[in-house]
Design an enzyme around this catalytic site. Structure first.
Site, PDB file in Angstrom:
ATOM      1  N   PRO A  27       0.808  -1.224   0.000  1.00 13.47           N
ATOM      2  CA  PRO A  27       0.000   0.000   0.000  1.00 13.47           C
ATOM      3  C   PRO A  27       0.844   1.279   0.000  1.00 13.47           C
ATOM      4  CG  PRO A  27       0.124  -0.916   2.212  1.00 13.47           C
ATOM      5  CD  PRO A  27       0.878  -1.863   1.323  1.00 13.47           C
ATOM      6  N   CYS A  37       0.567  29.331 -15.089  1.00 20.81           N
ATOM      7  CA  CYS A  37      -0.022  30.027 -16.225  1.00 20.81           C
ATOM      8  C   CYS A  37      -0.868  29.092 -17.085  1.00 20.81           C
ATOM      9  CB  CYS A  37       1.059  30.672 -17.056  1.00 20.81           C
ATOM     10  SG  CYS A  37       2.077  29.434 -17.795  1.00 20.81           S
TER      11      CYS A  37
END
Ligand code: LLP
Length: 410
Positions: free
Chosen positions: A269, A337
C-alpha cells in the site's frame, strides 16, 4: 488534522499555522503518528501466520519516511532502481525490498539483481532474458488478472488494455519458459489499480491469482499489490480494511492448506499508509471576484500538487487562518499560467489575502509528482514526529533550478 476549540490541530496539539509561520508556505507537512496508526491497523486487520506489508515508495519517498517504515517492520515496493537505492540507503535489508518495474531495461534489472533485492517480472521477454542470465535466482511474476478496478481509468492497471503484468491467459507460455530454464518462482503478484472501494473486487482478483499460484509448487509468498481506497472528504467511503482483512485472511489460510504450505501474504500500500498523514499548506495571494465566481489564488499550483488537475481528484480544503469563519463559496486556484484548480466551488470559511489554506490528503503522490513547471521551486517537507516538527527537505533554490544546466557560448 482535527478542528478543536482553538482551531485546526495536528497530532500533539501542534498548530499548523505556527508551522506555516516557522517554515513558510507552500509546505508539505506529514504526521508520523497517522502513518504508524495506518500501518498497525493494516497489520491487525489480517489474521494470517505470515504477513508482510511493503510500503509503495512511489507514493512518498523522503528518506525519513522510509526509515520510519523500516522501524515499523515494513518492507518496500520499488519501481525504479533509484527507489531501490533510496530504500537501501534508508537501511532496508535487500530482501525486504521487492522490485516491480514496468518496461525497464535489462540493464536496470541487472543493477537491481546486483543489489540483492527481490525481483518481480512483469513481461515474458524479460522473463526469458532474465531467466536465461540468472537461472538460480528465485523470482516472482506479476500477472494481469484482467479485472477493471480503480478510482479512474488512469489508475486502473489490471484490465486487458493495460501495459502491466503478464496476462493470466499466458500462463501456459510462462510455464514452458520456467520449465525450460529451470527457474525458481518464489512469488506471484497482482496489482489491479488504485482507489478501489469494493472489497469484492479484491476478492475476485484473489481467486484468479490463487488459481495461477497452483501452477507454481515452490512459492514462498503471494503478493496482492494494493489499491486500498482512503476517504478524501467527510462521509467519503474508504476500503473497509477490517472487513477485507477478515474475509481475505479466511480465504488465504484456506488456500495455504490446499497448497500445502504456509505462504507469506504480501501487500504494497501507498495511499492507505500516507495519504491522510499529509497536508499541503499554501498561502492565499489574492482573492478575486469575477462575474462568475470568487477565486482564491494561492502561492502554489499544479507544479506542487497535480492530483486535482490530473485525476480530477477531490482534495478537501480548509482555511486554517479563519477556522470558525462564515462559509463562502470559492474556487481555489494556483499561480501557474494555465488552469490549475485545486477545488471548484468549495464552501470554505471566509478567505482573506495572506490566509493559510490546508489541502488535505496530500501525503501520497503529492510531493512525489511535483515538478518545476513555470520554473517554480519545489517546496519543503516537514515531519511531525513524537510531538516535534522537523524540516526533512529544504525548499529548492535558484541554484537547484540551474544545477544541471550547462551554459554554452551563444
Ligand atoms: N503496487 C503497485 C505495483 C503499484 O503500481 C502501485 C501504485 C501501488 C502498489 C500502490 O498503490 P496505492 O496503495 O498507492 O493505491 N498517482 C496516482 C496513483 C498511481 C498509483 C500507481 N501505482 C494517484 O495519485 O492517485
Amino acid at each position: 488534522m482535527q478542528l478543536t476549540d482553538s482551531g485546526y490541530r495536528l497530532s500533539n496539539d501542534i498548530d499548523p499555522v505556527a508551522l506555516g509561520d516557522k517554515y513558510g508556505a507552500p509546505i508539505y507537512i506529514y504526521d508520523s503518528q497517522i502513518i504508524k496508526n495506518q500501518y498497525q491497523r493494516m497489520k491487525q486487520a489480517f489474521d494470517v501466520p505470515k504477513l508482510k506489508i511493503n510500503f509503495a515508495v512511489k507514493s512518498l519517498s523522503n528518506i525519513n519516511i522510509l526509515k520510519l517504515f523500516n522501524k515499523l517492520g515494513s518492507g518496500l515496493d520499488c519501481v525504479s532502481i533509484q527507489e531501490v537505492e533510496l530504500g537501501l540507503k534508508a537501511g532496508f535489508a535487500p530482501k525486504s525490498i521487492i522490485f516491480t518495474p514496468s518496461s525497464v531495461s535489462f540493464q536496470e534489472m541487472q543493477l537491481a539483481q546486483k543489489k540483492g533485492v527481490r525481483i518481480n517480472i512483469d513481461n515474458i521477454p524479460m522473463l526469458e532474458q532474465f531467466g536465461a542470465e540468472y537461472p538460480d535466482m528465485p523470482i516472482s511474476l506479476r500477472f494481469n488478472p484482467h479485472i477493471f478496478a480503480g478510482g479512474n481509468r488512469k489508475i486502473s492497471v489490471g484490465h486487458i488494455n493495460s501495459k502491466f503484468g503478464i496476462s493470466v491467459h499466458q500462463l501456459p507460455h510462462v510455464l514452458r519458459i520456467v520449465q525450460q530454464l529451470h527457474l525458481q518462482i518464489e512469488g506471484v503478484h497482482i496489482h489491479t489499480g488504485s482507489d478501489i472501494l469494493d472489497t469484492d473486487v479484491f476478492l475476485a482478483a484473489t481467486e484468479i491469482l490463487f488459481n495461477t499460484a497452483l501452477s507454481f509448487p515452490d512459492l514462498d509468498y503471494i503478493d496482492f499489490g494494493s489499491g486500498f481506497k482512503v476517504a478524501y472528504k467527510e462521509g467519503d467511503n474508504e476500503t473497509d480494511i477490517e472487513l477485507l482483512g477478515q474475509k481475505f485472511s479466511k480465504r488465504f489460510n484456506l488456500f495455504c492448506k490446499e497448497y500445502g504450505k504456509t505462504l507469506t501474504l504480501m501487500f504494497e500500500p501507498g495511499k492507505f499508509m500516507v495519504s491522510q498523514a499529509g497536508i499541503f499548506l499554501v498561502q492565499t495571494n489574492i482573492v478575486k471576484q469575477t462575474p462568475a465566481a470568487v477565486f482564491a489564488g494561492v502561492n502554489s499550483g499544479l507544479n506542487h500538487l497535480i492530483r486535482p488537475m490530473f485525476y480530477d481528484a477531490y482534495h478537501h480544503i480548509v482555511n486554517l487562518s479563519n477556522p470558525f469563519g462564515k462559509k463562502r463559496i470559492y474556487s481555489v486556484v494556483g499561480y501557474i499560467c494555465e488552469t490549475d484548480t485545486f477545488g471548484l466551488d468549495r464552501q470554505i470559511a471566509e478567505i482573506k489575502e495572506g490566509d493559510y489554506l490546508a489541502i488535505l490528503n496530500a501525503g501520497a503522490y503529492g510531493f512525489m509528482m511535483a515538478s518545476n513547471y513555470n520554473s517554480r521551486l519545489r517546496p519543503a517537507e516537514v515531519l511531525i514526529h513524537e510531538g516535534k516538527d522537523y524540516l526533512i527537505r529544504k525548499q529548492e533554490t535558484m541554484d537547484d533550478l540551474l544545477r544541471n544546466q550547462i551554459e554554452i557560448a551563444l
